[in-house]
Design an enzyme around this catalytic site. Sequence first.
Site, mmCIF file in Angstrom:
data_model
loop_
_atom_site.group_PDB
_atom_site.id
_atom_site.type_symbol
_atom_site.label_atom_id
_atom_site.label_comp_id
_atom_site.label_asym_id
_atom_site.label_seq_id
_atom_site.Cartn_x
_atom_site.Cartn_y
_atom_site.Cartn_z
ATOM 1 N N GLY A 8 6.392 -9.279 -6.115
ATOM 2 C CA GLY A 8 5.270 -8.333 -6.000
ATOM 3 C C GLY A 8 4.546 -8.169 -7.329
ATOM 4 O O GLY A 8 3.985 -7.114 -7.629
ATOM 5 N N GLY A 11 0.931 -6.793 -7.769
ATOM 6 C CA GLY A 11 0.639 -5.429 -7.322
ATOM 7 C C GLY A 11 0.379 -4.462 -8.469
ATOM 8 O O GLY A 11 0.312 -4.859 -9.648
ATOM 9 N N ARG A 36 0.501 -13.685 -1.271
ATOM 10 C CA ARG A 36 -0.844 -14.163 -0.928
ATOM 11 C C ARG A 36 -1.911 -13.779 -1.946
ATOM 12 O O ARG A 36 -2.822 -14.532 -2.212
ATOM 13 C CB ARG A 36 -1.254 -13.623 0.447
ATOM 14 N N ASP A 53 7.319 -15.762 -1.554
ATOM 15 C CA ASP A 53 7.164 -14.896 -0.392
ATOM 16 C C ASP A 53 8.562 -14.479 0.048
ATOM 17 O O ASP A 53 9.366 -15.336 0.459
ATOM 18 C CB ASP A 53 6.429 -15.671 0.716
ATOM 19 N N TYR A 142 7.632 4.713 5.750
ATOM 20 C CA TYR A 142 7.884 4.348 4.354
ATOM 21 C C TYR A 142 9.177 5.008 3.869
ATOM 22 O O TYR A 142 10.047 4.356 3.290
ATOM 23 C CB TYR A 142 6.689 4.815 3.517
HETATM 24 P P1 NAD Z 1 1.656 -2.728 -4.477
HETATM 25 O O1 NAD Z 1 1.328 -2.556 -3.034
HETATM 26 O O2 NAD Z 1 0.579 -2.500 -5.471
HETATM 27 O O3 NAD Z 1 2.260 -4.170 -4.731
HETATM 28 C C1 NAD Z 1 3.206 -4.757 -3.880
HETATM 29 C C2 NAD Z 1 3.010 -6.258 -3.906
HETATM 30 O O4 NAD Z 1 3.948 -6.845 -3.006
HETATM 31 C C3 NAD Z 1 1.615 -6.697 -3.456
HETATM 32 O O5 NAD Z 1 1.055 -7.535 -4.449
HETATM 33 C C4 NAD Z 1 1.886 -7.478 -2.155
HETATM 34 O O6 NAD Z 1 1.004 -8.565 -1.987
HETATM 35 C C5 NAD Z 1 3.323 -7.948 -2.388
HETATM 36 N N1 NAD Z 1 4.029 -8.305 -1.148
HETATM 37 C C6 NAD Z 1 3.938 -7.717 0.054
HETATM 38 N N2 NAD Z 1 4.734 -8.370 0.936
HETATM 39 C C7 NAD Z 1 5.345 -9.374 0.263
HETATM 40 C C8 NAD Z 1 6.285 -10.383 0.605
HETATM 41 N N3 NAD Z 1 6.748 -10.517 1.841
HETATM 42 N N4 NAD Z 1 6.689 -11.233 -0.360
HETATM 43 C C9 NAD Z 1 6.233 -11.130 -1.612
HETATM 44 N N5 NAD Z 1 5.341 -10.204 -2.000
HETATM 45 C C10 NAD Z 1 4.913 -9.332 -1.075
HETATM 46 O O7 NAD Z 1 2.934 -1.789 -4.789
HETATM 47 P P2 NAD Z 1 3.357 -1.099 -6.167
HETATM 48 O O8 NAD Z 1 2.635 0.181 -6.241
HETATM 49 O O9 NAD Z 1 3.252 -2.054 -7.278
HETATM 50 O O10 NAD Z 1 4.869 -0.741 -5.823
HETATM 51 C C11 NAD Z 1 5.972 -1.481 -6.286
HETATM 52 C C12 NAD Z 1 7.233 -0.758 -5.850
HETATM 53 O O11 NAD Z 1 7.253 0.551 -6.395
HETATM 54 C C13 NAD Z 1 7.368 -0.577 -4.323
HETATM 55 O O12 NAD Z 1 8.721 -0.678 -3.954
HETATM 56 C C14 NAD Z 1 6.888 0.849 -4.104
HETATM 57 O O13 NAD Z 1 7.426 1.407 -2.932
HETATM 58 C C15 NAD Z 1 7.407 1.510 -5.349
HETATM 59 N N6 NAD Z 1 6.690 2.737 -5.664
HETATM 60 C C16 NAD Z 1 5.379 2.691 -6.040
HETATM 61 C C17 NAD Z 1 4.707 3.873 -6.327
HETATM 62 C C18 NAD Z 1 3.258 3.895 -6.748
HETATM 63 O O14 NAD Z 1 2.674 4.973 -6.861
HETATM 64 N N7 NAD Z 1 2.651 2.743 -7.010
HETATM 65 C C19 NAD Z 1 5.390 5.093 -6.218
HETATM 66 C C20 NAD Z 1 6.701 5.101 -5.780
HETATM 67 C C21 NAD Z 1 7.361 3.911 -5.536
HETATM 68 N N1 SER Z 2 2.644 6.185 -4.425
HETATM 69 C C1 SER Z 2 3.518 5.904 -3.345
HETATM 70 C C2 SER Z 2 2.836 6.117 -2.044
HETATM 71 O O1 SER Z 2 2.023 7.021 -1.992
HETATM 72 C C3 SER Z 2 4.747 6.786 -3.437
HETATM 73 O O2 SER Z 2 5.849 6.041 -3.142
HETATM 74 O O3 SER Z 2 3.130 5.426 -1.116
#
Ligand code: NAD
Ligand code: SER
Length: 317
Positions: A8, A11, A36, A53, A142
């Site tokens: 990821g 992301g 992707r 992936d 979620y």
């Molecule tokens: P994001 O959605 O920005 O990035 C996730 C990435 O995973 C994307 O680039 C997507 O294309 C990729 N992805 C999706 N399915 C996939 C697959 N099958 N194989 C490979 N890649 C795949 O998410 P983020 O904000 O960077 O979050 C990262 C982690 O942190 C997650 O576990 C999320 O739950 C956790 N988290 C994020 C936040 C936040 O505010 N951003 C808060 C709490 C927890």
């Molecule tokens: N920022 C995240 C969401 O809103 C918290 O896990 O999904």
Amino acid sequence: MKKILVTGAVGQIGSELTMELRRIYGNDNVVAGGNRTKPGKKLLESGPFEICDCTKMEQVNEVVKKHEIDTIYHLAAILSAVAEAKPGLAWDVNINRLYNILEAAREYKCAVMVPSSIGAFGPTTPLDDTPQDTIQRPTSMYGVTKVSGELLCDYYYKRFDVDTRGLRYPGIISNETLPGGGTTDYAVEIFYEAIKTRKYTCPLGAGTFLDMMYMPDAIKGAIELMEADPSKLKHRNAFNVTAMSFDPEILAAEVKKHIPDFTMDYDVDPVKQGIADSWPNNMDDSAARAEWGWKPEYTLPVMVKDMIEVLSKKLLD
Ligand code: NAD
Ligand code: SER
């Protein structure tokens, strides 16, 4: 030197965490894994990039073997608002793909960092000073996947001795990559709109308090947890961590200090509001502080000032 895979990596968190890991451990030692979404130039040109992936077990194993990976930051996931719209996809990515990663970690003896979230709590959780160990009955898809993920990581540690570790992140605020469809996204969008149009329509109502954190602290926390002395970690897979708690009114007032003609109104999204209302107002992160020295640096005023400076350059120059 560690050999790290970030899934990821394209992301919101991955795009910045990968760059910081490369700075610390060396560009060639940190593989950015994406599916992707096209990676940005910075990510692509500063070190190895692999299509990884997580739905394809062989692809994950191949990347881990090829680069002799010993540590995985598993960030591939579906966030809360998208998960509510596509629950089947959320289960598949957040659980079945996590299973693939844990299996690869078991076979190739990797340590794994898996973020959990404030989403792992629910309406019956005490929402003020939410304790580290408390009721977890989330009502969003979620949240269901995040609690299951915490438990699965605990299981892999206890049963197979896989070095799993994790943080319950709050909403993460950043200026490099836009968030991927969460409930807390408003706290990022507000800055883009304030700078571009001087106004913002907020999908969460006034009085909706949530924990938040600026990206540099989120990255620091992940790396410090993975470097922590394992003998000190009692809560391996799900440390509450927070840096600030505010509602949209407080954030808008802080933005207004820098952009005086900024205005905000509301158009509450019932799905996001329902999710936000079931999440903590502010978490108690004393276990993270005691067990591995967690200490965030960014307060609300410092974060807002920095966001506006960085994004003004990016959007207006
Ligand atoms: P994001 O959605 O920005 O990035 C996730 C990435 O995973 C994307 O680039 C997507 O294309 C990729 N992805 C999706 N399915 C996939 C697959 N099958 N194989 C490979 N890649 C795949 O998410 P983020 O904000 O960077 O979050 C990262 C982690 O942190 C997650 O576990 C999320 O739950 C956790 N988290 C994020 C936040 C936040 O505010 N951003 C808060 C709490 C927890
Ligand atoms: N920022 C995240 C969401 O809103 C918290 O896990 O999904």
